[in-house]
Design an enzyme around this catalytic site. Structure first.
Site, mmCIF file in Angstrom:
data_model
loop_
_atom_site.group_PDB
_atom_site.id
_atom_site.type_symbol
_atom_site.label_atom_id
_atom_site.label_comp_id
_atom_site.label_asym_id
_atom_site.label_seq_id
_atom_site.Cartn_x
_atom_site.Cartn_y
_atom_site.Cartn_z
ATOM 1 N N GLU A 265 -36.961 -13.386 -1.392
ATOM 2 C CA GLU A 265 -37.278 -13.886 -0.046
ATOM 3 C C GLU A 265 -37.794 -12.789 0.878
ATOM 4 O O GLU A 265 -38.715 -13.010 1.663
ATOM 5 C CB GLU A 265 -36.059 -14.565 0.586
ATOM 6 C CG GLU A 265 -35.748 -15.952 0.050
ATOM 7 C CD GLU A 265 -34.949 -15.936 -1.240
ATOM 8 O OE1 GLU A 265 -34.666 -14.827 -1.757
ATOM 9 O OE2 GLU A 265 -34.591 -17.018 -1.744
ATOM 10 N N HIS B 114 -25.845 -23.707 1.617
ATOM 11 C CA HIS B 114 -27.095 -24.460 1.512
ATOM 12 C C HIS B 114 -27.183 -25.555 2.571
ATOM 13 O O HIS B 114 -27.894 -26.529 2.397
ATOM 14 C CB HIS B 114 -27.207 -25.136 0.133
ATOM 15 C CG HIS B 114 -27.468 -24.197 -0.991
ATOM 16 N ND1 HIS B 114 -26.524 -23.327 -1.462
ATOM 17 C CD2 HIS B 114 -28.579 -23.982 -1.728
ATOM 18 C CE1 HIS B 114 -27.040 -22.632 -2.460
ATOM 19 N NE2 HIS B 114 -28.278 -22.996 -2.641
#
Lengths: 697, 326
Positions: free
Chosen positions: A412, A481
């Site tokens: 990322e 998440h």
């Protein structure tokens, strides 16, 4: 292969002396506080800067780290403007906004330095990617030290550069000390070329004091990179003659080694080499040094004569202004309604042709439209070429090819950095980070690089990128998440933050986000992804910073974001059944925030509820409440109620998660408390003289 | 017995005392203990005091692992902004374990980082980003404003069974102050009323506390008595002390070095606006950093930061003695 000729040797000697004189002058100026701040000098590393940059064109972009003065000068930055920047003057390269650690000279292809060790390595990849997309032959060079090699973003970047075979040349100045810590204390691998070996980079290690060797080795790599090959690593074994920063007590020094390094001074060696070969006589070598000194004295005079910037000059550089995409006035186009909006649809009857699509399909369509309209738009992210888990990018690779729709590793930080670099090079990347929870891995890139580049470069660089990500609980995905972390990014000057609540808004806002010259974080709530709504086939762009009033009402204002907008409308229906007319406002963008619409409404209704899915404590609702109380204090008839999640991580067990997630019930209850709130018995509303206001008139 | 020592010495003293008191306290980080002369190395050896590479992610991750294994690591991270490199460990790992394990494990770590070094350190070393840690369930945030608090909050942080972000202000590093000798603990969630006054409540943190106190002196000479409160920890936040004061004064001014949007200051404002609504005689006003990255050049840097004059001016405003800005 290009070897050193007499003229080039003289040029390199001149550059090394200019850097040496500059750095030593800065050290003296720092001692007398004529330059301030944090200063890192490159004495001992001049040869690398000179031998590398002498072979580059202005269009070849260089990134550097915190020890960057020499690289900037070697790349062509005028010494007087570098000096003026270090003195914080208006004629500085970055108008006094960047300083020593953040030099940028865009016209000379010097795209900047960073104070986060290795933090801009992935930006160089983005620049190289842009050159490839444009089919240019520019080469990107990034300087870094051996200390950066122990950071994760180094490995992410080297891996990605190798995977994509980017024309990047990594130039490592391995001086054996990371800040204040010697190599033996921070790694077991002596040579950086050994570290990158498994990635398959072409690599070479040379002595940092041997300028001809650096020149030749880099020249060979450059020729191949120019032909589109890469990446390469040139490792130069150098010595940092001064401390990590000016003022460093340097307790880690070994005096014996210092003496040895002094004998291997790159400037003296190059000069001796040129004289031995008969390229220069001692007299003309001495003249080069004197000329350099004279130039630096002129630079100091120039900098001293340059005024300080007006203090207020800083603010206009936080955001880049749109060029070629004029800001519209108040939105006047056909209204793109919220699927569950009932009260405020200003147009009806025969509109443009519509089709029923899901939210995620609307995102997909908006991306495709943007890519069709502008070939600078590229899409980067994990699994994007296959469409991603929600098919938000489905079909894009087929239509636009894998040069513009790029799958990435699970990196990322580097992926976000690549997008920043590509944006600085003129592309308009849309990077996808699957869950906002994972922006934690890219936050340095987003906050320290993307948000600040335009400001710190004094407006030279802009970062027109969009970071798309998803948020929200409800899918039993647990605490890593399901978060809603938008308040973080809304805190950062230089970023814009968009949170659409409907497919129509998503379409119109994404188009604007892609066209915006600033980094935009675009947060999509996954719970909305498969809701269907009617959408025109040619939707209008929606301006960022304009709230949307979905329902008008005179009794209370409900400000809700993202998924909670639908819940707010549902609560408003229930309130209406009890005779309370609620006005429902969706800010649509948190940054910029349309306070005018929100506060204007509260000034009419006197009561407010703010609602979002994030935790209440530290959530964006606090920002809304604080601004509303300031702007509408004299009209408030009850405390502003905040609806959000409790202050816990997101639980995974279904009943716990359902209880955790705020919704229409909570909004309704909060609105009822605001409506029913009254001054305690016997207690009059306090009167005030502040601003002469007529309290609760 | 208290004696005067600098802020930084007070922090080091707390770590030293806790390490002597408890063998499970570890100390590691970048550029730490690079010589054998280091006082921590001499006292506790290299097994407990370690230098690390520039690898924030691994440093914090390792601390979390060691904490899960029964230790109490203190991680030296230098700059708060460098924690952004390792935010996943700080947010998704450290503060989650206790919750996600149903309380079976704990993560007693201290993340020690400096912030706010506005002395020409420019855009990437000056950020006051503590708000990003304040809104994270499971994390605690301490912001000492003077040497005694620095010592007492560090000791408490080390003994706390949760991850704690300990943010010390770089411009206070050499600031002297009276610090008690020996064991000294400052409880979390207990604000400090640094100055009493009945006209306005001023809440300030870190370096801003001194500026607020200076502004209060100026205001006192004009007949305005400001109550200055330092919350000392932002999470837990001692709202009771702040609200009690607001009940008395009816007015609040919040001072925060950070930029305002979505800041810790806004969080406190929202709480006061909600729970203290009935006592408020004027809108809550804030004095914060302007919405910009911190510029390098000195006059621009001063311009974007809160100072005594801005604080005093805002206090006069909420008291109706200066025009209220739109």
């Amino acid at each position: 292969m290009r070897t050193l000729d007499p003229q080039t040797a003289a040029d390199l000697l001149r550059t090394t002396w200019r850097i040496r004189c500059f750095e030593e002058r800065v050290a003296a100026l720092k001692r007398t506080l004529q330059v301030h701040g944090l200063i890192h000098l490159s004495v001992g590393g001049e040869g690398v800067a000179a031998a590398v940059c002498a072979q580059l064109r202005d269009e070849d972009v260089v990134y550097s780290g915190h020890r960057a003065h020499g690289h900037a000068i070697a790349k062509g930055a005028p010494t007087e403007r570098v000096m003026a920047e270090l003195m914080g003057r208006v004629d500085g390269l970055c108008r006094g906004l960047g300083g020593s650690m953040h030099l940028v000279d865009r016209d000379r292809g010097f795209f900047g330095a960073t104070g986060v060790v290795g933090g801009n390595l992935p930006l160089a990849l983005g620049n190289a990617l842009a050159a490839r997309v444009r089919a240019g032959d520019e080469v990107t060079v990034v300087f870094f030290g051996d200390g950066a090699v122990q950071a994760g973003h180094f490995h992410e970047s080297v891996n990605l550069a190798a995977l994509w075979r980017l024309p990047v040349i990594f130039v490592c100045e391995n001086n054996g000390v990371a800040e204040f810590t010697s190599r033996s204390e921070h790694t077991t691998v002596e040579l950086v070329s050994d570290v990158v070996a498994p990635y398959g980079l072409q690599r070479e290690t040379v002595a940092g004091s041997d300028v001809p060797a650096i020149f030749e080795a880099f020249g060979a790599f450059l020729e191949r990179a120019r032909a589109g090959n890469g990446p390469f690593l040139l490792e130069c074994l150098t010595h940092r003659r001064r401390g990590h920063y000016e003022g460093d007590p340097e307790r880690y020094r070994d005096p014996v080694a210092e003496e040895e390094w002094r004998r291997r001074d790159p400037v003296a060696r190059l000069q001796a080499h040129a004289i031995e070969n008969g390229w220069l006589d001692p007299g003309s070598a001495g003249a080069i040094e004197r000329e350099a000194q004279a130039e630096i004295e002129r630079a100091v005079r120039f900098a001293r004569e340059s005024p300080y910037p007006e203090p207020g000059a800083a603010e206009p550089f936080v955001y880049a202004l749109a060029v070629g995409c004029p800001e519209k006035g108040p939105h006047t186009g056909p209204y793109l309604g919220h699927p569950s909006a009932t009260g405020a649809r200003p147009h009806g009857g025969a509109g443009p042709p519509e089709s029923e699509v899901t939210f995620v399909r609307a995102i997909n369509d908006a991306l495709a439209r943007a890519m069709r309209a502008d070939e600078r738009v590229i899409v980067i992210g994990e699994d994007v070429a296959e469409g991603g888990p929600y098919m938000a990018t489905a079909g894009l690779a087929d239509e636009f090819g894998r040069d513009r729709v790029l799958n990435t590793p699970i990196s990322e930080g580097a992926v976000c950095g690549v997008a920043i670099g590509a944006a600085q090079a003129g592309l308009r990347p849309v990077v996808e980070i699957m869950f906002i929870d994972f922006i934690t891995l890219a936050l340095d890139q987003l906050v320290n690089q993307a948000a600040k580049a335009h400001f710190m470069s004094g407006g030279q660089l802009s970062v027109p990128m969009v970071l798309r990500t998803t948020c929200g609980a409800g899918s039993r995905s647990g605490a890593q998440h399901s978060q809603s972390l938008e308040a973080w990014v809304a805190h950062v000057p230089g970023l814009k933050v968009v949170m659409p609540s409907s497919a129509a808004d998503a379409t119109g806002l994404l188009a604007s986000a892609i066209a915006d010259p600033n980094p935009v974080v675009f947060v999509e709530n996954r719970a909305l992804y498969f809701r269907r709504e009617q959408l025109p086939e040619a939707p209008e762009r929606l301006q960022l910073g304009r709230a949307h009033t979905l329902r008008f009402g005179a009794d209370i204002t409900i400000v809700a974001t993202s998924r909670l907008v639908g819940d707010a409308l549902e609560a408003a229906d229930r309130l209406a059944a009890g005779g309370v007319q609620a006005e429902v406002i969706d800010p649509r963008t948190l940054l910029p925030l349309d306070l005018e619409t929100i506060a204007g409404s509260v000034r009419r209704t006197g009561r407010a509820v703010v609602a979002h899915e994030a935790v209440t404590l530290g959530g964006f609702g606090a920002e809304l409440a604080a601004q509303i109380q300031d702007a509408a204090f004299d009209r408030l008839e009850a405390p502003i109620q905040r609806v959000g999640a409790p202050f816990t991580p997101v639980p995974v067990s279904p009943p716990l998660e359902d209880a955790y997630r705020p919704g229409a019930g909570e909004i309704y209850a909060a609105a009822r408390s605001a409506i029913e709130w009254d001054w305690p018995e016997g207690k009059e509303p306090p009167l005030t003289t502040a601003g002469g206001r007529d309290f609760r008139s | 017995m208290a004696r005067e020592i600098p802020y930084i010495a007070a922090i080091n003293e707390a770590i030293h005392l806790e390490m002597a008191r408890d063998d499970t306290v570890l100390y590691f980080g970048q550029n730490l203990a690079t010589t054998e002369n280091d006082e921590f190395v001499k006292a506790f050896g290299h097994d407990r005091v370690r230098v690390t590479p520039i690898s924030e992610t691994a440093e914090i991750g390792m601390a979390i692992g060691a904490a899960l294994a029964g230790y109490r690591p203190v991680v030296e991270l230098y700059m708060a902004e460098f924690m952004l490199v390792a935010m996943n460990q700080v947010v998704n790992e450290g503060p989650r374990f206790r919750y996600m394990s149903g309380g079976r494990v704990k993560v007693p770590i201290v993340l020690k980082a400096g912030y706010g070094f506005t002395a020409g350190w420019a855009g990437q070393h000056t950020g006051s980003i503590y708000n990003m840690f304040t809104g994270i369930p499971g994390l605690k945030v301490a912001l000492p404003a003077r040497p005694a608090d620095a010592k007492g909050l560090m000791a408490t942080a080390i003994r706390d069974d949760n991850p704690v972000c300990f943010f010390h202000h770089y411009l206070l590093t050499l600031e002297p102050g009276d610090v008690p000798e020996g064991e000294y603990l400052v409880p979390f969630g207990q604000a400090d009323i640094r100055r009493s006054g009945g006209d306005v409540t001023v809440v300030a943190t870190g370096w801003m506390v001194g500026k607020a106190l200076a502004a209060a002196e100026t205001l006192a000479s004009e007949g305005i008595e400001a109550e200055v409160i330092d919350p000392r920890t932002l999470n837990p936040l001692d709202l009771a002390t702040i609200l009690t004061s607001v009940e008395k004064t009816g007015r609040a001014v919040l001072v925060d070095q950070a930029t305002r949007r979505a800041s810790a200051s806004q969080m406190i404002a929202a709480e006061i606006a909600d729970l203290g609504f009935r006592w408020l005689k004027a809108p809550i006003k804030q004095v914060t950093g302007l919405e910009a990255t911190v510029p390098y050049s000195e006059p621009m840097e001063a311009y974007v930061l809160p100072d005594e004059e801005k604080i005093a001016g805002t206090v006069r405003q909420v008291l109706g003695e200066a025009p209220v800005a739109a």
